[in-house]
Enzyme design. Structure first.
Site, PDB file in Angstrom:
ATOM      1  N   ASP A  12      15.433   5.998  12.306  1.00 37.11           N
ATOM      2  CA  ASP A  12      15.249   4.552  12.889  1.00 37.11           C
ATOM      3  C   ASP A  12      15.666   4.600  14.567  1.00 37.11           C
ATOM      4  OD1 ASP A  12      14.927   2.168  13.669  1.00 37.11           O
ATOM      5  OD2 ASP A  12      16.480   0.961  12.231  1.00 37.11           O
ATOM      6  N   ASP A 115       8.697   2.680  15.492  1.00 39.03           N
ATOM      7  CA  ASP A 115      10.058   3.502  15.491  1.00 39.03           C
ATOM      8  C   ASP A 115      10.843   3.690  14.404  1.00 39.03           C
ATOM      9  OD1 ASP A 115      10.772   0.792  14.909  1.00 39.03           O
ATOM     10  OD2 ASP A 115      12.795   0.956  16.104  1.00 39.03           O
ATOM     11  N   GLU A 116      10.330   3.772  13.313  1.00 39.96           N
ATOM     12  CA  GLU A 116      10.754   4.070  11.951  1.00 39.96           C
ATOM     13  C   GLU A 116       9.839   5.026  11.145  1.00 39.96           C
ATOM     14  OE1 GLU A 116      12.305   0.904   9.443  1.00 39.96           O
ATOM     15  OE2 GLU A 116      11.646  -0.210  11.275  1.00 39.96           O
TER      16      GLU A 116
HETATM   17 MG   LIG Z   1      14.811   0.526  15.229  1.00 39.67          MG
END
Ligand SMILES: [Mg+2]
Length: 423
Positions: A12, A115-116
């Site tokens: 993350d 974003d993960e």
């Molecule tokens: Mg994040």
């Protein structure tokens, strides 16, 4: 649960939009201020997103500035808040560079949002070392080559890995093996568990359940009587059970579907419906190109909190008309959506009919379907000759959404926690 334990990473990016903007300013624009160290936030464009905070720095968190609140509210908490505008193109580039590094470490990478990602690291010890060592190497490579930091959570399953990556930030690796659940997860407040929203937390409090551990040790039958199926699901989560696998490939396509991870959290219905229109455009075009029509339309929504909801309907008449697909998708969306921030949207069509299909006439039908079909056919022709972008609906002008499906990922599977089996 089984003999072969897996090793799953959840990676993350820390304060993604803000970090990406900070790094861009420092390394590409010659900036000297590191936004990550300032009380700063990325604020949505006033006209488009009603001025909402999209991301904030860690120092801004100390002022209790929250993602999703208005710029006005944030400014009341901190008048000196540094605001920067969103830059979706930059986010997509950073996201791609991030995913490219992950794919060096394992072939099994599931992008979960911009974003993960989940990475299945099972069997990579010879190449990258023990899980902790591999994770540190990966984390440092991202930081040293791309300039932004990530948190990595490690466990035997996705749920626990995701919980672990949320522990202390930034630039950290945490494990949450099943054997560590009691020590590391059970003392946490129950609302920290995925799938436990505000309403569920309230019900749990009324049952005297405050922590994840209390939930784990509660009687599942009691939970079920108060929370129905959801009670069983969260009880299983609290006990660390999750059998979903890392889905690096989309499943075999029996119908025609498309889904997209949106470059920002969608918090209003009109933006969500515009994304649905972009998806309907590509699905409609594919159905028409195949000379097919669909009788069933389904919409899936993945929310910010990892939960997933979907809904489907049977149509009176099979269709491949873009705006008709969109119309029904919007109806399903309205039935499904409860206002929580959206990460990912999908439309799937099934019960495919090939060839000509007579539309059942309806006495009250006022829509001229033949005209709509002729219009779609004309648009398809133009796009075939001059490219997809030669014709675009006016609704997309000035919006950060690709008019033919959108976003960074065209065919991404989501974690369907509804399908979880509790053993
Ligand atoms: Mg994040």
């Amino acid at each position: 649960m089984d003999g072969k334990e897996r090793v799953i990473f959840h990676i993350d990016v820390n304060s993604a939009f803000l970090s990406w903007e900070a790094v861009y300013r420092l390394y590409h624009l010659g900036g000297t201020v590191d936004l990550r160290k300032e009380v700063s936030a990325v604020g949505g464009d006033m006209a488009m997103r009603h001025g909402i905070i999209l991301a904030k720095s860690i120092p801004a968190k100390k002022y209790h500035i929250k993602t999703g609140e208005t710029i006005l509210e944030a400014r009341q908490k901190c008048p000196n808040l540094m605001l920067v505008p969103p830059n979706y193109r930059l986010y997509e580039q950073c996201s791609k560079a991030f995913m490219d590094i992950l794919r060096k470490y394992s072939p099994s990478v599931e992008q979960y949002s911009i974003d993960e990602a989940f990475v299945d690291m099972t069997g990579t010890e010879k190449l990258w070392g023990a899980p902790m060592e591999a994770a540190n190497r990966l984390k440092n490579e991202i930081r040293d080559t791309l300039g932004f930091t990530v948190n990595i959570g490690i466990s035997e399953n996705k749920l626990l890995a995701k919980m672990a990556s949320d522990f202390e930030k930034p630039d950290r690796v945490h494990t949450l093996w099943k054997s560590e659940i009691r020590k590391k997860m059970w003392p946490l407040p129950v609302c920290d568990l995925f799938f436990v929203g505000r309403a569920t937390a309230k019900k749990l409090f009324s049952l005297g359940i405050q922590t994840i551990g209390q939930l784990a040790q509660a009687d599942p039958a009691v939970l079920k009587s108060h929370l129905k199926k959801h009670g069983e699901v969260i009880w299983a989560f609290a006990n660390g059970m999750d059998i979903s696998v890392v889905q690096s490939e989309p499943p075999a396509n029996k119908g025609y579907g498309n889904s997209t991870t949106i470059a920002f959290d969608v918090v209003d219905a009109s933006t969500a419906k515009l994304v649905l229109l972009a998806l309907a455009e590509t699905i409609g075009a594919r159905l028409r190109a195949a000379g097919a029509r669909a009788e069933v339309i389904a919409v899936g929504i993945k929310l910010h909190d990892l939960s997933y909801v979907s809904h489907q309907m049977m149509l009176r008449n099979a269709t491949n008309i873009t705006i008709e697909i969109h119309h029904w998708a919007c109806q399903l969306f309205d039935e499904l959506w409860d206002g929580r921030a959206i990460r990912h949207l999908g439309i799937h069509t099934s019960r495919i009919r090939d060839g000509l299909d007579m539309r059942q006439l309806d006495m009250f039908e006022t829509v001229d379907y033949e005209k709509l079909e002729r219009m779609d056919a004309a648009v398809d022709q133009i796009r075939k000759r001059y490219g997809n972008d030669s014709v675009m609906r006016a609704a997309f002008i000035g919006r950060p959404i690709d008019h033919m499906s959108g976003g960074i990922s065209r065919e991404k599977r989501t974690v369907d926690y509804k399908k979880i089996q509790v053993n």
